[in-house]
Design a protein around this motif. Structure first.
Motif, PDB file in Angstrom:
ATOM      1  N   HIS A 105       0.771  -1.247   0.024  1.00 51.27           N
ATOM      2  CA  HIS A 105      -0.252  -0.043   0.073  1.00 51.27           C
ATOM      3  C   HIS A 105       0.920   1.510   0.024  1.00 51.27           C
ATOM      4  CE1 HIS A 105      -3.344   2.409   0.893  1.00 51.27           C
ATOM      5  NE2 HIS A 105      -2.583   3.173   1.787  1.00 51.27           N
ATOM      6  N   TYR A 106       0.262   2.413  -0.543  1.00 52.32           N
ATOM      7  CA  TYR A 106       1.124   3.605  -0.734  1.00 52.32           C
ATOM      8  C   TYR A 106       0.436   4.843   0.145  1.00 52.32           C
ATOM      9  CZ  TYR A 106       3.488   0.937  -3.937  1.00 52.32           C
ATOM     10  OH  TYR A 106       4.316  -0.315  -4.247  1.00 52.32           O
ATOM     11  N   SER A 107       1.323   5.366   1.014  1.00 51.97           N
ATOM     12  CA  SER A 107       1.026   6.481   1.596  1.00 51.97           C
ATOM     13  C   SER A 107       1.842   7.663   1.098  1.00 51.97           C
ATOM     14  CB  SER A 107       1.034   6.604   3.156  1.00 51.97           C
ATOM     15  OG  SER A 107       0.464   7.541   3.793  1.00 51.97           O
ATOM     16  N   THR A 108       1.871   8.970   1.800  1.00 49.14           N
ATOM     17  CA  THR A 108       2.246  10.081   1.405  1.00 49.14           C
ATOM     18  C   THR A 108       3.118  10.966   2.427  1.00 49.14           C
ATOM     19  OG1 THR A 108       1.512  12.354   0.701  1.00 49.14           O
ATOM     20  CG2 THR A 108      -0.042  10.932   1.888  1.00 49.14           C
ATOM     21  N   ASP A 109       3.813  11.901   1.940  1.00 48.54           N
ATOM     22  CA  ASP A 109       4.682  12.818   2.763  1.00 48.54           C
ATOM     23  C   ASP A 109       3.712  13.837   3.299  1.00 48.54           C
ATOM     24  OD1 ASP A 109       4.235  13.833   0.244  1.00 48.54           O
ATOM     25  OD2 ASP A 109       5.743  15.401   0.457  1.00 48.54           O
ATOM     26  N   TYR A 110       2.542  13.929   2.798  1.00 52.42           N
ATOM     27  CA  TYR A 110       1.568  14.849   3.464  1.00 52.42           C
ATOM     28  C   TYR A 110       0.986  14.275   4.753  1.00 52.42           C
ATOM     29  CZ  TYR A 110       1.990  18.026  -0.821  1.00 52.42           C
ATOM     30  OH  TYR A 110       2.265  18.835  -1.681  1.00 52.42           O
ATOM     31  N   VAL A 111       1.512  13.105   5.251  1.00 51.30           N
ATOM     32  CA  VAL A 111       0.926  12.763   6.697  1.00 51.30           C
ATOM     33  C   VAL A 111       2.047  13.729   7.660  1.00 51.30           C
ATOM     34  CG1 VAL A 111       0.358  10.384   6.079  1.00 51.30           C
ATOM     35  CG2 VAL A 111       2.718  10.998   6.945  1.00 51.30           C
ATOM     36  N   PHE A 112       2.884  14.186   7.115  1.00 55.88           N
ATOM     37  CA  PHE A 112       3.550  14.994   8.016  1.00 55.88           C
ATOM     38  C   PHE A 112       3.360  16.617   7.750  1.00 55.88           C
ATOM     39  CE2 PHE A 112       6.554  11.368   7.146  1.00 55.88           C
ATOM     40  CZ  PHE A 112       6.550  11.009   8.469  1.00 55.88           C
ATOM     41  N   GLY A 113       3.614  17.470   8.971  1.00 56.03           N
ATOM     42  CA  GLY A 113       2.953  18.673   9.161  1.00 56.03           C
ATOM     43  C   GLY A 113       4.021  19.688   8.439  1.00 56.03           C
ATOM     44  N   ASN A 125       6.633  11.317  14.298  1.00 55.98           N
ATOM     45  CA  ASN A 125       5.327  11.440  14.288  1.00 55.98           C
ATOM     46  C   ASN A 125       4.428  12.267  13.319  1.00 55.98           C
ATOM     47  OD1 ASN A 125       5.046   9.819  16.607  1.00 55.98           O
ATOM     48  ND2 ASN A 125       5.573  11.469  17.961  1.00 55.98           N
ATOM     49  N   PRO A 126       3.574  11.459  12.595  1.00 50.55           N
ATOM     50  CA  PRO A 126       2.892  12.197  11.690  1.00 50.55           C
ATOM     51  C   PRO A 126       2.102  13.378  12.197  1.00 50.55           C
ATOM     52  CG  PRO A 126       2.668   9.870  11.481  1.00 50.55           C
ATOM     53  CD  PRO A 126       3.304  10.067  12.625  1.00 50.55           C
ATOM     54  N   SER A 127       1.739  14.293  11.654  1.00 59.93           N
ATOM     55  CA  SER A 127       0.729  15.407  11.927  1.00 59.93           C
ATOM     56  C   SER A 127       0.169  16.015  10.759  1.00 59.93           C
ATOM     57  CB  SER A 127       1.341  16.259  12.863  1.00 59.93           C
ATOM     58  OG  SER A 127       2.607  16.976  12.283  1.00 59.93           O
ATOM     59  N   PRO A 128      -0.433  15.372  10.052  1.00 59.55           N
ATOM     60  CA  PRO A 128      -1.108  16.008   8.571  1.00 59.55           C
ATOM     61  C   PRO A 128      -1.711  17.402   8.824  1.00 59.55           C
ATOM     62  CG  PRO A 128      -2.408  14.269   9.231  1.00 59.55           C
ATOM     63  CD  PRO A 128      -1.258  14.327  10.220  1.00 59.55           C
ATOM     64  N   ILE A 129      -1.588  18.516   7.838  1.00 62.27           N
ATOM     65  CA  ILE A 129      -2.104  19.572   8.109  1.00 62.27           C
ATOM     66  C   ILE A 129      -3.373  19.860   6.992  1.00 62.27           C
ATOM     67  CG2 ILE A 129      -0.395  20.907   9.251  1.00 62.27           C
ATOM     68  CD1 ILE A 129       0.693  21.744   6.409  1.00 62.27           C
ATOM     69  N   ARG A 253      -0.363  22.785   2.530  1.00 60.66           N
ATOM     70  CA  ARG A 253       0.748  21.882   2.091  1.00 60.66           C
ATOM     71  C   ARG A 253       1.874  22.287   3.218  1.00 60.66           C
ATOM     72  NH1 ARG A 253      -3.141  22.366  -1.938  1.00 60.66           N
ATOM     73  NH2 ARG A 253      -2.321  20.948  -3.822  1.00 60.66           N
ATOM     74  N   PRO A 254       2.500  20.985   3.625  1.00 59.55           N
ATOM     75  CA  PRO A 254       3.617  21.135   4.432  1.00 59.55           C
ATOM     76  C   PRO A 254       4.792  22.109   3.701  1.00 59.55           C
ATOM     77  CG  PRO A 254       3.476  18.946   3.869  1.00 59.55           C
ATOM     78  CD  PRO A 254       2.023  19.652   3.294  1.00 59.55           C
ATOM     79  N   GLU A 255       5.439  22.844   4.458  1.00 62.63           N
ATOM     80  CA  GLU A 255       6.579  23.552   3.682  1.00 62.63           C
ATOM     81  C   GLU A 255       7.890  22.555   3.571  1.00 62.63           C
ATOM     82  OE1 GLU A 255       7.730  27.276   5.007  1.00 62.63           O
ATOM     83  OE2 GLU A 255       5.719  28.307   4.391  1.00 62.63           O
ATOM     84  N   PHE A 256       8.134  21.731   4.363  1.00 70.74           N
ATOM     85  CA  PHE A 256       9.081  20.715   4.198  1.00 70.74           C
ATOM     86  C   PHE A 256       8.580  19.396   4.605  1.00 70.74           C
ATOM     87  CE2 PHE A 256      12.755  18.114   5.192  1.00 70.74           C
ATOM     88  CZ  PHE A 256      13.752  18.611   4.386  1.00 70.74           C
ATOM     89  N   SER A 257       8.608  18.484   3.341  1.00 69.56           N
ATOM     90  CA  SER A 257       7.971  17.118   3.899  1.00 69.56           C
ATOM     91  C   SER A 257       8.925  16.208   3.281  1.00 69.56           C
ATOM     92  CB  SER A 257       6.661  17.212   3.296  1.00 69.56           C
ATOM     93  OG  SER A 257       6.481  17.298   1.998  1.00 69.56           O
ATOM     94  N   ALA A 258      10.094  16.498   2.883  1.00 65.72           N
ATOM     95  CA  ALA A 258      11.083  15.545   2.293  1.00 65.72           C
ATOM     96  C   ALA A 258      11.357  14.355   3.208  1.00 65.72           C
ATOM     97  CB  ALA A 258      12.450  16.053   2.044  1.00 65.72           C
TER      98      ALA A 258
END
Ligand SMILES: NC(=O)c1ccc[n+]([C@@H]2O[C@H](COP(=O)([O-])OP(=O)(O)OC[C@H]3O[C@@H](n4cnc5c(N)ncnc54)[C@H](OP(=O)(O)O)[C@@H]3O)[C@@H](O)[C@H]2O)c1
Length: 287
Positions: A105-113, A125-129, A253-258
């Motif tokens: 399954h595939y998820s995303t860098d956008y789980v991060f804040g 720890n993820p913190s989606p915005i 969008r998160p400013e930095f989600s690398a």
């Protein structure tokens, strides 16, 4: 390729998407038995249909490439984003738990804040915005709660054969406008869908399990990404760095989600190419 994967039966969802296209192309070339379904043939939100397809095919692997990926629209179409990105993943996990198939399954860098200044690792720890990120994180949680035998890959800024990616959109804007404004305050990793499919198959072949960040190496702002495309294709447009706030997009969008791909690279003993190398390869293939 290991005997296990060569003999495996694989179901792929979201057949018309850019990642699914890479899987079907590679698996066809390798002669591996696979059954790819487009949304109209297998809507992953249709619980009965998912169960009946899996019962009929009895796959060894299910690769879930289906997703609701419209980040801004997800703020309004919340129910649909939740059904596809979260609830359907629960169904797939339950079916795979019952049948013994491995779910990829595939998820995303956008789980991060975006609060970090260096690439995110799997333990962060993820913190989606935005709502898209929230639904993808819920999908991750449902997957972990309902299944042990899974591979969960977080990918970012995916591009490949399709329209839902930055390169496709950028080249269209470039045809119509001489000057292009591109945000400099969004940073992540442009990642080639073909590379994701190849590395995923290696991980499946080697029996890896669990959560991995799977991106190209390095990172870039959208502006640097655009400059690289301009340089490779020798475009004559001028590109202006701007703050993304001028676009008034519905979703933040998160400013930095690398993300850091060291875990998967180390376990596979494989160095994933830098993002600018793969963009060149992709644009060469596109020509
Ligand atoms: N694209 C990115 O930049 C990006 C970034 C981070 C993570 N990801 C993740 O990476 C994975 C692959 O993304 P991608 O870029 O290959 O996606 P994509 O090109 O947008 O493809 C997704 C596919 O899923 C299909 N789909 C939507 N709802 C469905 C449903 N209910 N049942 C079955 N199929 C359905 C879509 O069909 P229709 O087009 O007909 O709706 C589309 O063909 C996804 O999990 C995505 O969230 C992508």
């Amino acid at each position: 390729m290991a005997k296990g994967l060569q003999k495996a039966k694989i179901v792929i969802t979201g057949k018309n998407g850019q990642l699914a296209k890479e899987f079907t192309r590679i698996l066809s070339k390798m002669g591996i038995e696979h059954f790819a379904f487009k949304k109209e043939e297998l809507d992953i939100t249709n619980v009965d249909r998912v169960w009946s397809v899996m019962k009929e095919i009895k796959p060894d692997f299910v690769i879930n490439c289906a997703a609701y990926n419209m980040v801004d629209k997800a703020e309004e179409e919340r129910d649909m984003a939740f059904l596809v990105n979260a609830k359907a993943v629960k169904t797939l996990a339950e079916v795979c738990s019952e049948s013994g198939a491995k779910l990829v399954h595939y998820s995303t860098d956008y789980v991060f804040g975006g609060e970090k200044s260096k690439p995110y690792i799997e333990e962060d720890n993820p913190s989606p915005i935005n709502y898209y990120g929230k639904t993808k994180l819920l999908g991750e949680m449902y997957l972990k709660e309902n299944l042990n035998n899974f591979l969960l890959f977080r990918v970012s800024w995916l591009y490949g054969k399709g329209r839902n990616n930055f390169i496709y959109k950028f080249l269209n804007w470039a045809k119509e406008n001489r000057e292009l404004k591109v945000s400099e305050n969004e940073v992540s990793v442009p990642t080639w869908a073909k590379r994701v499919a190849e590395v995923s198959l290696k991980a499946m072949e080697q029996g890896l399990k669990g959560l991995y960040h799977l991106t190209n190496s390095g990172y870039a702002s959208r502006y640097e990404f655009a400059l690289k495309i301009k340089e490779i294709l020798n475009l004559q447009n001028s590109i202006k760095p701007v703050n993304s706030s001028i676009f008034n997009l519905k979703a933040r969008r998160p400013e930095f989600s690398a993300m850091d791909n060291s875990k998967i690279s180390t376990e596979l003993n494989f160095s994933i190419p830098h993002w600018d190398y793969d963009i060149k390869e992709y644009l060469r293939e596109l020509k």
